[in-house]
Design an enzyme around this catalytic site. Structure first.
Site, PDB file in Angstrom:
ATOM      1  N   LYS A 106       0.840  -1.214   0.000  1.00  0.00           N
ATOM      2  CA  LYS A 106       0.000   0.000   0.000  1.00  0.00           C
ATOM      3  C   LYS A 106       0.871   1.259   0.000  1.00  0.00           C
ATOM      4  O   LYS A 106       0.646   2.189  -0.777  1.00  0.00           O
ATOM      5  CB  LYS A 106      -0.934   0.001   1.217  1.00  0.00           C
ATOM      6  CG  LYS A 106      -1.934   1.133   1.205  1.00  0.00           C
ATOM      7  CD  LYS A 106      -2.814   1.156   2.445  1.00  0.00           C
ATOM      8  CE  LYS A 106      -4.005   0.254   2.320  1.00  0.00           C
ATOM      9  NZ  LYS A 106      -5.052   0.511   3.324  1.00  0.00           N
ATOM     10  N   LYS A 118       2.904  -3.545  11.134  1.00  0.00           N
ATOM     11  CA  LYS A 118       1.623  -3.639  11.837  1.00  0.00           C
ATOM     12  C   LYS A 118       1.898  -4.154  13.237  1.00  0.00           C
ATOM     13  O   LYS A 118       2.902  -4.845  13.449  1.00  0.00           O
ATOM     14  CB  LYS A 118       0.686  -4.618  11.115  1.00  0.00           C
ATOM     15  CG  LYS A 118      -0.781  -4.347  11.338  1.00  0.00           C
ATOM     16  CD  LYS A 118      -1.267  -3.214  10.475  1.00  0.00           C
ATOM     17  CE  LYS A 118      -2.749  -2.987  10.618  1.00  0.00           C
ATOM     18  NZ  LYS A 118      -3.233  -2.010   9.624  1.00  0.00           N
ATOM     19  N   THR A 202      -9.131   9.301   4.770  1.00  0.00           N
ATOM     20  CA  THR A 202      -9.429   8.075   4.004  1.00  0.00           C
ATOM     21  C   THR A 202     -10.603   8.345   3.062  1.00  0.00           C
ATOM     22  O   THR A 202     -10.552   8.000   1.865  1.00  0.00           O
ATOM     23  CB  THR A 202      -9.743   6.902   4.956  1.00  0.00           C
ATOM     24  OG1 THR A 202      -8.629   6.727   5.828  1.00  0.00           O
ATOM     25  CG2 THR A 202      -9.995   5.616   4.199  1.00  0.00           C
TER      26      THR A 202
END
Ligand code: NAD
Length: 428
Positions: A106, A118, A202
């Protein structure tokens, strides 16, 4: 091609194994399209590093609970690891690795100078008091300190974590290092180095993708019909932005049910209603519809912005939209994706469409490092430009390779990561 990335962690849930295998399959598919060197595949088919730690927590009643937490760096060839921290009972090492891998691609698709990371703690934060949550966050941060820092790993909020948690995290790092550490984490409150325009970023990125996809498919934006699943942190601002930009938001679904108004829902009024009632059902400015009616809404664009695997093949067969833009993570099943391909319904994939949040996180990191906050207009313009460029590069790859946008997006992501790995000297 050798495929040796199968993970053997015995304790992983079937869902985590499926997630990991899916990301591996996308890697292998993109590698085949690009003829990626085997050496690069070998690097990417396992995480670069995983730190697992016990996180003891003194509960308010004096008992001690011991949780497990992880931080995974999937790959940092393109820059410091970037990715959220989640507190959830489903968190495990493999799920975290799969999510970290998705971040590698991404950030690469969006040309952010980051790798993929993460983290998370396997716990149920809904049962914790505010004090317990703070102690848990600080202990987790302490244990993960060797990995954290503006040039190593820059976490952000994710499931069940928010700006407040990021503030505690930053404060713990600052205390440990004896220095100001704003650029250590993003998604912070404005008072301690957060960025204007982070909230709703977003959704703004999704809007840029909708506009670009409309142009590409000769659709007129003004007055076009849109259906959105989800009216939360992404779906709420998204509905508002699309409504303000002149689209007709004809159907919205959330956990309480779905509503429809062929003339367009008054989104600001719905927002006020949901604030009071907690859900879209019961709003008098639209008719209640069933879940099936929601998915068969006649519209130009359908935007899943709620759940993973929301669209199965049965829904995909009946969907009455010209295009699909994935705001949620993983909303389309593999079988549904095949149906969309057969029906020639273009899908703008999640890894591209919902990258506005991580892009705004990058901007926050830049502002912290510059010590010079940007105006909301600067953030908005740069966010739009970045998302637009990402869309264009994926579209160009779609044309070059003759594949779907989903496969092309992964190819764009892999191509840049691969180049970075090779340029660092891993040329076997
Ligand atoms: P949220 O919890 O704020 O909102 C979720 C929405 O989904 C709510 O409106 C809820 O009512 C609805 N929902 C839940 N169950 C449903 C069901 N069974 N049927 C229909 N609707 C249902 O979550 P969010 O932050 O808006 O995230 C939504 C999606 O976007 C997730 O897939 C998330 O991973 C993804 N995403 C979020 C961000 C972000 O910045 N928040 C960034 C990238 C991707």
């Amino acid at each position: 091609m050798e495929k040796s990335g199968q993970h053997v962690a015995g304790t992983s849930s079937p869902e985590a194994i499926q997630r990991w295998n899916e990301i591996l399959d996308s890697l292998y598919d993109a590698a085949e399209l690009l003829n990626t060197p085997q050496s690069v595949i070998k690097v990417l088919e396992r995480p670069q590093r995983i730190l697992e730690a016990s996180i003891p927590l003194r509960r308010d009643n004096g008992d001690v609970e011991v949780y497990t937490g992880w931080r995974v760096h999937h790959n940092t060839a393109r820059g410091p690891a970037k990715g959220g921290i989640r507190f959830h009972p489903d968190v495990d090492s493999l799920e975290t690795s799969a999510l970290a891998a998705a971040m590698t691609y991404k950030t690469s698709i969006s040309q952010l100078p980051f790798g993929g990371g993460k983290g998370g703690v396997n716990c149920d934060p809904t049962g914790l008091s505010l004090g317990e949550l703070e102690r848990l966050t600080r202990r987790y941060t302490w244990e993960m300190l060797p990995l954290l820092g503006p040039d190593r790993d820059v976490p952000a909020p994710d499931v069940n974590t928010d700006g407040r948690v990021m503030g505690w995290l930053m404060d713990t790092v600052s205390m440990a290092r004896g220095e100001e550490s704003a650029a250590t984490v993003t998604g912070k409150p404005l008072s301690i180095g957060g960025s204007l325009g982070h909230v709703g970023a977003t959704a703004s990125g999704v809007v840029t993708c909708v506009r670009a996809a409309f142009l590409l498919n000769d659709l007129t934006f003004e007055g076009a019909r849109v259906a959105i699943q989800g009216f939360g942190k992404v779906g709420g601002p998204l509905a508002y932005l699309l409504h303000s930009a002149g689209m007709r938001v004809v159907s919205i679904a959330d956990v309480t049910g779905a509503i429809h108004n062929p003339g367009g829902i008054n989104v600001p009024a719905l927002g006020e209603f949901v604030k009071e009632s907690g859900g879209v059902v019961g709003f008098t400015g639209a008719d209640a519809i069933t879940n099936e009616e929601f998915w068969t809404t006649k519209c130009e664009v359908m935007i899943p912005a709620a759940l993973a695997l929301a669209i199965d093949s049965t829904i995909a067969e009946k969907l009455d939209a010209r295009i699909v833009v994935e705001a949620a993570n993983g909303p389309t099943s593999e079988a549904a994706d095949k149906v969309f391909a057969e029906r020639e319904i273009p899908v703008v994939p999640d890894i591209l469409a919902n990258a506005g949040g991580v892009t705004a996180s990058y901007f926050e990191w830049v502002q912290n490092r510059q010590g010079y906050p940007w105006t909301s207009q600067e953030v908005a313009t740069r966010l739009h430009d970045n998302m637009h460029n990402a869309f264009e590069s994926v579209h160009d790859k779609t044309v070059e390779l003759g594949v779907s946008m989903r496969r092309a997006a992964m190819a764009v992501g892999l191509e840049r990561v691969s180049e970075a790995i090779i340029d660092r000297g891993f040329r076997f």
